[in-house]
Enzyme design. Structure first.
Site, PDB file in Angstrom:
ATOM      1  N   GLU A  95     163.455 -84.792 -34.527  1.00 32.19           N
ATOM      2  CA  GLU A  95     162.924 -85.845 -33.627  1.00 32.19           C
ATOM      3  C   GLU A  95     161.644 -86.410 -34.220  1.00 32.19           C
ATOM      4  OE1 GLU A  95     162.212 -83.281 -30.165  1.00 32.19           O
ATOM      5  OE2 GLU A  95     164.213 -83.791 -29.450  1.00 32.19           O
ATOM      6  N   GLY A 153     151.188 -75.990 -30.618  1.00 31.19           N
ATOM      7  CA  GLY A 153     152.279 -76.459 -31.477  1.00 31.19           C
ATOM      8  C   GLY A 153     152.773 -77.819 -31.026  1.00 31.19           C
ATOM      9  N   CYS A 183     162.530 -83.716 -21.114  1.00 26.98           N
ATOM     10  CA  CYS A 183     161.190 -84.297 -21.206  1.00 26.98           C
ATOM     11  C   CYS A 183     161.175 -85.774 -20.828  1.00 26.98           C
ATOM     12  CB  CYS A 183     160.618 -84.111 -22.612  1.00 26.98           C
ATOM     13  SG  CYS A 183     161.713 -84.657 -23.918  1.00 26.98           S
ATOM     14  N   CYS A 188     160.370 -90.604 -24.947  1.00 25.59           N
ATOM     15  CA  CYS A 188     159.006 -90.076 -24.802  1.00 25.59           C
ATOM     16  C   CYS A 188     158.069 -90.607 -25.884  1.00 25.59           C
ATOM     17  CB  CYS A 188     159.015 -88.549 -24.893  1.00 25.59           C
ATOM     18  SG  CYS A 188     159.559 -87.724 -23.382  1.00 25.59           S
ATOM     19  N   HIS A 248     156.975 -84.556 -35.758  1.00 25.85           N
ATOM     20  CA  HIS A 248     157.545 -84.800 -34.434  1.00 25.85           C
ATOM     21  C   HIS A 248     156.797 -85.955 -33.767  1.00 25.85           C
ATOM     22  CE1 HIS A 248     158.369 -83.883 -30.137  1.00 25.85           C
ATOM     23  NE2 HIS A 248     159.519 -83.420 -30.604  1.00 25.85           N
TER      24      HIS A 248
END
Lengths: 646, 646
Positions: free
Chosen positions: A321, A168, A414, A339, A269
């Protein structure tokens, strides 16, 4: 493997901060919140483990191993190895390795790939193990991870008895290609290829998985069902606020709406997307797959021509996001997760290994000097997750968004360890060895050794970036050698000048790189000079948020206005059509820092009325711009990148 | 009580649509979703009653009674009475009346005032009952509601044995002042005063209530507790997305952060706020309370000078449907709930009863012709809840907002029946009888009878609004009489011209009203002429969203651009500094409709690059504006109110 050391200057200081301050600061938040104790079942009352936690640790460990490889540190090594030992101590006898599932619900492993991030964690652990093996040669961690990868390969694949699934949250794919390159073992490449190749095929795996979960819940007794419904509902919640009802089988969220090779626009995402594109670029190169390369190029164009913020940020929509649609780049509502810009650097760097095209390193520079650099506070201890291009703290409060102040800890952690590891690994982005010689991608002080025809060559760069537009290459060869140095001509200075041993060098271009092809002698020197005159950049008018606005750059650095250098309501400022900027040093902001001032007008109103047919008054003002990466280091206040321009 | 009938023209047509189409359409959605069946316990499997439902019905019933008073309709009356009979059939023997609590949890009545809207429902039912009494004289509904109000008065008050509480959603206060005015019974005024007077005192009632709920939950057994926690969590969720953790005792959300008399800025949920301010204005007038009046004026100034959209919308933040802070008026993220603009009309109309100040009727006109009128589709069957000033449907999709298409049904159905009742009651806003004569607030065709010194006077207005800037007053008197007609000089045309019996009339001003003081003879005629030249309105530059943008008005109507009349990316359009507008008829959009066209430029880019130092190309274009209230009647598309201007 040849590596580049970052030797001095701006980036050396930044990397020292990364190692000496940010690394222990991030680890402390991980320890304080139970990420390490969870590995040995020592959580305190009230603490609950989270399924992403191992990935956070893995990135920190990877950064540590990369750091130690550059500069030995027995204590840092020991700390990282001890945590990794605790992780692999939870490995099941069959090779499965995930302490979250092993601790509580091993029977549910691999049953909710869409949400529960097992394969994502596995990928990060594999990357960390690879960094350890690079450091040590033999690695008990890589052995453990190889056993886990073998287990995963036995579980997933096209064979009917296996699961036809995929993560995922992509990550393992790029870790597997890296494992293949580092070990030469084809099984890693095959598994990476399988995960990409399977993705997006019909029937959709995540829909089948969802059906199975619904059936499973329906079969439970009422009390159990209540709990599982809650969990399933939570599991169906995409990050940060997406409700179950909204999942609605939106396969594009995890880039599973079409086969990757057929995807043409960046969807869903943003981190998942860019991690996947990075693996796709590796697969294109390692499997010599022109169709995959074409898809990578198409996705790249969609991103850089239509879906990338001017600071290199990706992901316009904070809900999910995620990418939204072409030219949708809201500034105060931006997400632009740290990220995602790191992942953009991954993708660009991988593409640059396939073909010489300066745009890739241009974009790396854009993301590195702006989003990635801005994501950490000046003191190295706090981090942005979202990277706004406009900040009105009160507005953000009412939108339930972070208010433009970096946090020392994020429950979803993250970004901070991702910053740690990409900075630790910064050398990777400076030079690249190519058959014809050496490419100079970034103007960062660093030294690179290569061996050609048995002779050792060292190229050392000494750069004044980002404050001055000068960089110098010193070539040391054990014997005179003919080879080419390809120097990136940045998109922001197509007239960049080169001198070789003091003589002006008229270069030709290859893929946007200045070609310096000569017989190099020991002590040869190349001087690069760039135009650092501040420049005004405009958006394509399709970006509705930026119409008649300007972003100010100087060299690679984006600048911005902060209220405390100016006044509240930064949108009342209008730069003249031909704005000129005066440069000033400001060591209080950062050593060597150059700030910019410009004459402008501020629009004000003579009366208190909210609406009027009268024109506003124009008041002359001098405004002060600071480098974007330094914003929000002096408390909460207004910030603006895209400034009105006449 | 003298009423004004709306006799002809634009508004008569609109009111006919309201009565013949919107009223049955809204009732059908209420019946289909169980609001009526819930009253008799006849919900179908899967249907669950909601604590607001009685308020939805009450507003519909009130609208029906007002309509029937103006034009008899036995069927409509019977339908409304039957529903109201079902409502009062649930009245408890002690007078309490709320079918939601009576059906399931009578023991919890009045235990969660902050969230559970009982007193809000009670207020709307009282207003509906008052409308019935106005129609019929005697009313079993008003009797029932008086019993309920007596019960409430016995429950709430300053006496130690009573609850020192007040509603989480204000409404009952203004219903009670209305009941006092209509019945003369002081107890209604006293209770209204108590609810306002108690509000905001320390210790905060909602905090005490919250503590009691927590204690109650803690005392339950585990299984019950789980359910109650869920309910409590839900109960702590402010409308639409506020989570319990966010409530955090933000008393300003329900205007309980300070005593109303000490409040100086419009805070929190915009409808609650404006309902409260309306009651405060009534209390200021009816109790002759200068401190309360001063608070009303201060709040009014804060709203109209700093927190009101140009279309009369209120409430900038969709999370919490609330006010945010001064000058924060985002266009594409606007909330601007229809009910809030209706409530603004309530507040303004009540203030206009206290003092002659044309600004009150100016703002009523602004809200009425723009937000309120826009909230309903051209066919009368669908309704906006949020009223955007900029719509990019895809952007709104990614923000999880409604996409700029009116819905036939809203699960939270406060707005549609509120539109029904304010349109049914539109006559109230046209004229006002004052000791010196008659005020003409709105330029809407209507007829008003008054009696002075035993003589009957009829003033009939025939207006060409909103398409033409002409209106006419015909005065019929049984005998010549001296009195004053005060005609509002709208803020948008301070040079409005008046002719009396064909002669130019040089008027003086009183509170922004032209004073026409004369001996009126039967058949006297007053002609009003307004400048309907399209005008460009600008925001105070403190509104960061609207800097260098223009809103176009013609008379009372705000105009906007829609993509289907122009092209996508409306923000690429830049009007010239001195824009001129050409008027055209467009009966296809609406009968008599005037649309505007203007020469402008569209900014386009020569190349595909997202960022460039080059200036965009300016392409001449002709753009077409339509009245804002007619937008979104031709399918989903982009819309823009604040257009870039050079």
């Amino acid at each position: 493997m040849a590596t580049t050391s970052v030797t001095s200057g701006f980036w050396r200081d930044r990397l020292d901060l990364n190692r000496s301050v940010s690394m222990p600061a991030v680890l402390k938040t991980f320890e304080d919140t139970g990420r390490v104790r969870a590995l040995t079942g020592d959580l305190r009352p009230g603490e609950a483990p989270h399924m992403f936690w191992e990935s956070d640790l893995a990135k920190w460990i990877e950064a540590a191993f990369i750091e130690v490889r550059q500069q030995p540190d027995a204590q840092l090594l020991q700390t990282a190895e001890e945590i990794f030992d605790k992780i692999i101590a939870n490995q099941e006898s069959d090779g499965y390795l995930n302490s979250y599932f092993s601790a509580g619900e091993l029977e549910n492993r691999f049953t909710n790939l869409r949400v529960r991030h097992e394969l994502y964690c596995a990928g990060h652990l594999l990357e960390a193990a690879l960094a350890h093996a690079q450091l040590k040669g033999e690695s008990r961690f890589l052995e453990a991870m190889e056993r886990y990868m073998d287990f995963i390969a036995a579980e997933f694949g096209p064979e009917p008895e296996k699961r036809q699934g995929y993560p995922g949250h992509q990550e393992i794919e790029l870790a597997l290609t890296k494992a293949y390159e580092q070990t030469g073992k084809a099984k890693f490449l095959e598994l990476a290829h399988y995960f990409i190749d399977e993705r997006g095929r019909d029937p959709k795996y995540f829909a089948l998985e969802d059906d199975r979960l619904e059936e499973q819940i329906a079969g439970l007794n009422v009390d159990d069902r209540r709990g599982r419904y809650a969990e399933h509902a939570a599991a169906h919640s995409d990050s940060h606020g997406d409700r179950r009802a909204r999942w609605n089988r939106d396969h594009s969220y995890a880039q599973a709406h079409a086969r990757p090779v057929d995807q043409a626009t960046a969807e869903g995402h943003s981190v998942r997307a860019l991690y996947m594109y990075s693996a796709m670029a590796d697969l294109a190169r390692l499997r010599d797959d022109p169709e995959m390369l074409a898809a990578c190029r198409t996705l790249w164009r969609n991103i850089v021509d239509r879906r990338m913020y001017v600071h290199g940020g990706l992901g316009s929509a904070h809900i999910g996001e995620r990418f939204s649609f072409d030219y949708d780049l809201p500034n105060d509502m931006a997400y632009a997760e740290t990220c995602a810009s790191i992942a953009l650097m991954f993708f660009a760097e991988r593409l640059s290994r396939i073909e010489r095209r300066s745009e890739y390193a241009d974009i790396i520079e854009r993301a590195l000097y702006n989003t990635v650099l801005a994501s950490t506070s000046r003191d190295g201890q706090a981090f942005f997750y979202d990277n706004y291009l406009e900040c009105q703290p009160e507005f953000l409060r009412f939108q339930r968004r972070r208010r433009g102040v970096r946090d020392e800890y994020h429950s979803c952690s993250c970004c901070p360890p991702n910053v740690l590891r990409i900075l630790a690994d910064l050398g990777r982005y400076i030079f690249a060895e190519v058959p014809a010689g050496l490419e100079v991608h970034q103007f960062i002080s660093g030294s690179r050794q290569l061996v050609r025809d048995g002779e050792s060559i060292t190229v050392t760069q000494t750069s004044d970036f980002p404050w001055k537009g000068k960089s110098r290459l010193d070539v040391h060869v054990s014997a005179g050698q003919r080879f080419t140095i390809f120097v990136r001509v940045p998109d922001w200075d197509p007239a960049m000048s080169i001198r070789v041993n003091g003589e002006r060098y008229d270069y030709s271009l290859d893929g946007g790189y200045a070609v310096i092809d000569r017989d190099w002698q020991d002590g040869d020197r190349v001087d690069l000079a760039f135009d650092f005159t501040p420049r005004v950049v405009r958006s394509n008018p399709m970006v509705r948020y930026d119409v008649r606005r300007a972003a100010v750059f100087r060299g690679p650095l984006l600048y911005c206005l902060e209220a405390q250098d100016n006044f509240d309501n930064l949108n009342s400022i209008v730069l003249p059509d031909s704005a000129t900027f005066e440069e000033q040093s400001d060591d209080t902001l950062a050593p060597g820092c150059i700030v910019l001032s410009a004459e402008a007008v501020a629009l004000t109103s003579e009366d208190a009325a909210l609406y009027t047919t009268a024109r506003p008054t124009q008041k002359p003002v001098t405004v002060r711009f600071i480098p974007y990466f330094l914003w929000a280091n002096r408390g909460e206040n207004e910030m603006l990148v895209w400034v009105n321009q006449a």
